[in-house]
Scaffold this motif. Structure first.
Motif, PDB file in Angstrom:
ATOM      1  N   ASN A  48       0.809  -1.217   0.000  1.00  0.00           N
ATOM      2  CA  ASN A  48       0.000   0.000   0.000  1.00  0.00           C
ATOM      3  C   ASN A  48       0.845   1.271   0.000  1.00  0.00           C
ATOM      4  OD1 ASN A  48      -2.543  -1.344   0.107  1.00  0.00           O
ATOM      5  ND2 ASN A  48      -2.227  -1.710   2.288  1.00  0.00           N
ATOM      6  N   TYR A  49       2.155   1.137  -0.174  1.00  0.00           N
ATOM      7  CA  TYR A  49       3.028   2.313  -0.117  1.00  0.00           C
ATOM      8  C   TYR A  49       4.075   2.260  -1.224  1.00  0.00           C
ATOM      9  CZ  TYR A  49       6.579   5.625   1.430  1.00  0.00           C
ATOM     10  OH  TYR A  49       7.476   6.657   1.477  1.00  0.00           O
ATOM     11  N   THR A  50       4.336   3.414  -1.836  1.00  0.00           N
ATOM     12  CA  THR A  50       5.427   3.583  -2.791  1.00  0.00           C
ATOM     13  C   THR A  50       6.064   4.942  -2.533  1.00  0.00           C
ATOM     14  OG1 THR A  50       4.265   2.279  -4.474  1.00  0.00           O
ATOM     15  CG2 THR A  50       6.105   3.645  -5.210  1.00  0.00           C
TER      16      THR A  50
ATOM     17  N   TYR B 236      -8.736   5.497   1.308  1.00  0.00           N
ATOM     18  CA  TYR B 236      -8.297   6.605   0.460  1.00  0.00           C
ATOM     19  C   TYR B 236      -6.826   6.449   0.098  1.00  0.00           C
ATOM     20  CZ  TYR B 236      -6.102   8.550   4.658  1.00  0.00           C
ATOM     21  OH  TYR B 236      -5.323   8.733   5.772  1.00  0.00           O
ATOM     22  N   THR B 237      -6.428   7.115  -0.988  1.00  0.00           N
ATOM     23  CA  THR B 237      -5.048   7.091  -1.472  1.00  0.00           C
ATOM     24  C   THR B 237      -4.538   8.527  -1.596  1.00  0.00           C
ATOM     25  OG1 THR B 237      -5.414   5.052  -2.718  1.00  0.00           O
ATOM     26  CG2 THR B 237      -3.519   6.392  -3.349  1.00  0.00           C
TER      27      THR B 237
ATOM     28  N   SER C 258       9.501  23.251   4.288  1.00  0.00           N
ATOM     29  CA  SER C 258       9.047  22.170   3.418  1.00  0.00           C
ATOM     30  C   SER C 258       7.725  22.542   2.757  1.00  0.00           C
ATOM     31  CB  SER C 258       8.874  20.873   4.225  1.00  0.00           C
ATOM     32  OG  SER C 258      10.037  20.576   4.961  1.00  0.00           O
ATOM     33  N   PHE C 259       7.557  22.039   1.539  1.00  0.00           N
ATOM     34  CA  PHE C 259       6.341  22.313   0.768  1.00  0.00           C
ATOM     35  C   PHE C 259       5.961  21.064  -0.012  1.00  0.00           C
ATOM     36  CE2 PHE C 259       4.060  23.803  -3.002  1.00  0.00           C
ATOM     37  CZ  PHE C 259       3.083  24.593  -2.416  1.00  0.00           C
ATOM     38  N   ALA C 260       4.681  20.730  -0.022  1.00  0.00           N
ATOM     39  CA  ALA C 260       4.186  19.542  -0.717  1.00  0.00           C
ATOM     40  C   ALA C 260       2.968  19.881  -1.554  1.00  0.00           C
ATOM     41  CB  ALA C 260       3.830  18.443   0.282  1.00  0.00           C
ATOM     42  N   THR C 261       2.883  19.261  -2.726  1.00  0.00           N
ATOM     43  CA  THR C 261       1.689  19.307  -3.560  1.00  0.00           C
ATOM     44  C   THR C 261       1.221  17.877  -3.772  1.00  0.00           C
ATOM     45  OG1 THR C 261       2.989  19.240  -5.608  1.00  0.00           O
ATOM     46  CG2 THR C 261       2.436  21.411  -4.725  1.00  0.00           C
ATOM     47  N   PHE C 262      -0.102  17.640  -3.679  1.00  0.00           N
ATOM     48  CA  PHE C 262      -0.579  16.258  -3.704  1.00  0.00           C
ATOM     49  C   PHE C 262      -2.069  16.222  -4.036  1.00  0.00           C
ATOM     50  CE2 PHE C 262      -0.825  18.058   0.477  1.00  0.00           C
ATOM     51  CZ  PHE C 262      -2.024  17.641   1.002  1.00  0.00           C
ATOM     52  N   SER C 263      -2.556  15.006  -4.168  1.00  0.00           N
ATOM     53  CA  SER C 263      -3.983  14.765  -4.390  1.00  0.00           C
ATOM     54  C   SER C 263      -4.425  13.618  -3.497  1.00  0.00           C
ATOM     55  CB  SER C 263      -4.259  14.442  -5.863  1.00  0.00           C
ATOM     56  OG  SER C 263      -3.639  13.217  -6.227  1.00  0.00           O
TER      57      SER C 263
ATOM     58  N   GLU D 274       5.703  10.350  -2.765  1.00  0.00           N
ATOM     59  CA  GLU D 274       5.102   9.252  -2.006  1.00  0.00           C
ATOM     60  C   GLU D 274       3.664   9.019  -2.455  1.00  0.00           C
ATOM     61  OE1 GLU D 274       6.866   8.928   2.368  1.00  0.00           O
ATOM     62  OE2 GLU D 274       5.927  10.877   2.044  1.00  0.00           O
ATOM     63  N   GLU D 275       3.266   7.749  -2.360  1.00  0.00           N
ATOM     64  CA  GLU D 275       1.862   7.362  -2.575  1.00  0.00           C
ATOM     65  C   GLU D 275       1.503   6.321  -1.532  1.00  0.00           C
ATOM     66  OE1 GLU D 275       0.177   6.694  -6.589  1.00  0.00           O
ATOM     67  OE2 GLU D 275      -0.322   4.686  -5.822  1.00  0.00           O
ATOM     68  N   LYS D 276       0.414   6.565  -0.840  1.00  0.00           N
ATOM     69  CA  LYS D 276       0.021   5.658   0.245  1.00  0.00           C
ATOM     70  C   LYS D 276      -1.486   5.480   0.265  1.00  0.00           C
ATOM     71  CE  LYS D 276       0.863   4.717   5.137  1.00  0.00           C
ATOM     72  NZ  LYS D 276       1.547   5.170   6.382  1.00  0.00           N
ATOM     73  N   THR D 277      -1.922   4.230   0.412  1.00  0.00           N
ATOM     74  CA  THR D 277      -3.335   3.897   0.536  1.00  0.00           C
ATOM     75  C   THR D 277      -3.615   3.449   1.963  1.00  0.00           C
ATOM     76  OG1 THR D 277      -3.485   3.221  -1.791  1.00  0.00           O
ATOM     77  CG2 THR D 277      -5.184   2.412  -0.296  1.00  0.00           C
ATOM     78  N   GLN D 278      -4.653   4.031   2.581  1.00  0.00           N
ATOM     79  CA  GLN D 278      -4.956   3.741   3.980  1.00  0.00           C
ATOM     80  C   GLN D 278      -6.445   3.535   4.167  1.00  0.00           C
ATOM     81  OE1 GLN D 278      -2.341   6.162   6.843  1.00  0.00           O
ATOM     82  NE2 GLN D 278      -2.537   7.541   5.098  1.00  0.00           N
ATOM     83  N   THR D 279      -6.777   2.830   5.238  1.00  0.00           N
ATOM     84  CA  THR D 279      -8.169   2.589   5.609  1.00  0.00           C
ATOM     85  C   THR D 279      -8.396   3.067   7.031  1.00  0.00           C
ATOM     86  OG1 THR D 279      -8.330   0.647   4.160  1.00  0.00           O
ATOM     87  CG2 THR D 279      -9.958   0.835   5.937  1.00  0.00           C
ATOM     88  N   GLU D 280      -9.377   3.902   7.219  1.00  0.00           N
ATOM     89  CA  GLU D 280      -9.770   4.358   8.553  1.00  0.00           C
ATOM     90  C   GLU D 280     -10.950   3.516   9.019  1.00  0.00           C
ATOM     91  OE1 GLU D 280      -8.276   6.667  10.381  1.00  0.00           O
ATOM     92  OE2 GLU D 280      -6.801   7.177   8.815  1.00  0.00           O
ATOM     93  N   ASP D 281     -10.887   3.075  10.289  1.00  0.00           N
ATOM     94  CA  ASP D 281     -11.970   2.237  10.806  1.00  0.00           C
ATOM     95  C   ASP D 281     -12.463   2.767  12.142  1.00  0.00           C
ATOM     96  OD1 ASP D 281     -10.545   0.755  13.142  1.00  0.00           O
ATOM     97  OD2 ASP D 281      -9.196   0.470  11.460  1.00  0.00           O
TER      98      ASP D 281
END
Length: 259
Positions: free
Chosen positions: A60-62, A101-102, A134-139, A85-92
């Motif tokens: 789930n991570y790259t 969500y990713t 630090s600065f990040a752009t993401f979706s 970075e790309e990460k997929t997570q599940t909230e429960d």
């Protein structure tokens, strides 16, 4: 004729020896504290090992992070990191998955480090403290989610699948933060360094979508409720590229006073 060449050779040897002794004598009369030593200055570049390992062990991570520093003075370094970075997570909630969500994006960190370690001559190790902007752009993509439905006559407390057949993407997101960085870099082999840093971040800006908050930011990690602080780390291996040398006068300890 042979005697002539032997005499000439002997004269050359004696002349060279005498010159060498004169130079040694001149150096011996120089004060020890005036001897200059050359320190290496250059660029150190590498990669974060922890993100590479996690990319292979967690499906789930790259992620990939490049690290670097450039020596400005004897103690001061310009430093930075560039990553994706790309990460997929599940909230429960109580073991029940609420949404999946990713998050995917890139980040850049720039700052300085101050070396507190006193190296021996020829060494370039670091025990440093510094900071980054630090600065990040993401979706973020909401893959699937459940909603609470309380208006039904039967099973009014159950969760229903969210509407929509395709994942919903929230793009154009960005964030910025300040980092306090403490780290160590030690030379393993010639010009090859192993490093570790611990980071405490403070979120300055955080642009979110209207319908979905930023729960995880590339380079910053998890965003917690009612707190702008985050923590991180990296384990790096890097290579030092010597560019030039600068003289440094060696300071000899002062002799104790006779008083």
């Amino acid at each position: 004729m042979s005697r002539y060449f032997i005499s000439l050779s002997l004269f050359c040897v004696l002349f060279t020896t005498s010159r060498a002794q004169d130079e040694e004598g001149d150096n011996a009369t120089q004060p020890l504290d005036s001897v200059e030593y050359k320190q290496q200055y250059g660029l150190r570049v590498g990669v974060d090992l922890s993100r590479l390992v996690l990319s292979f062990t967690d499906e789930n991570y790259t992620g990939l992070e490049l690290v670097g520093d450039y020596r400005l003075t004897e103690k001061l370094y310009l430093a930075g990191e560039l990553g994706n970075e790309e990460k997929t997570q599940t909230e429960d909630l109580g073991g029940t998955p609420l949404y999946n969500y990713t998050t995917s994006g890139s980040y850049l960190k720039l700052g300085v480090e101050w070396n507190t370690y006193q190296n021996w001559y020829g060494m370039n190790n670091l025990i440093s403290i510094g900071g980054r902007y630090s600065f990040a752009t993401f979706s973020q993509t909401l893959n699937e989610y459940l909603i609470f439905e309380g208006n039904r006559f039967f099973n009014s407390d159950s969760l229903l699948p969210g509407t929509g057949e395709t994942p919903e993407e929230f793009s154009g997101l960005n964030a910025s933060w300040l980092e306090l960085v403490m780290g160590v870099k030690a030379e393993l082999f010639a010009n090859i360094y192993l490093g570790i840093t611990a980071r405490l971040g403070y979120l300055v800006t955080n642009t979110e979508a209207d319908r979905f908050p930023n729960l995880w930011i590339p380079g910053f990690n998890k965003v917690t409720d009612r707190s702008n602080f985050g923590v991180g780390y990296n384990y790096s291996i890097s290579y030092f590229i010597p560019l030039y040398k600068k003289s440094k006068k060696k300071k000899e300890p002062k002799a104790p006073s006779s008083e």
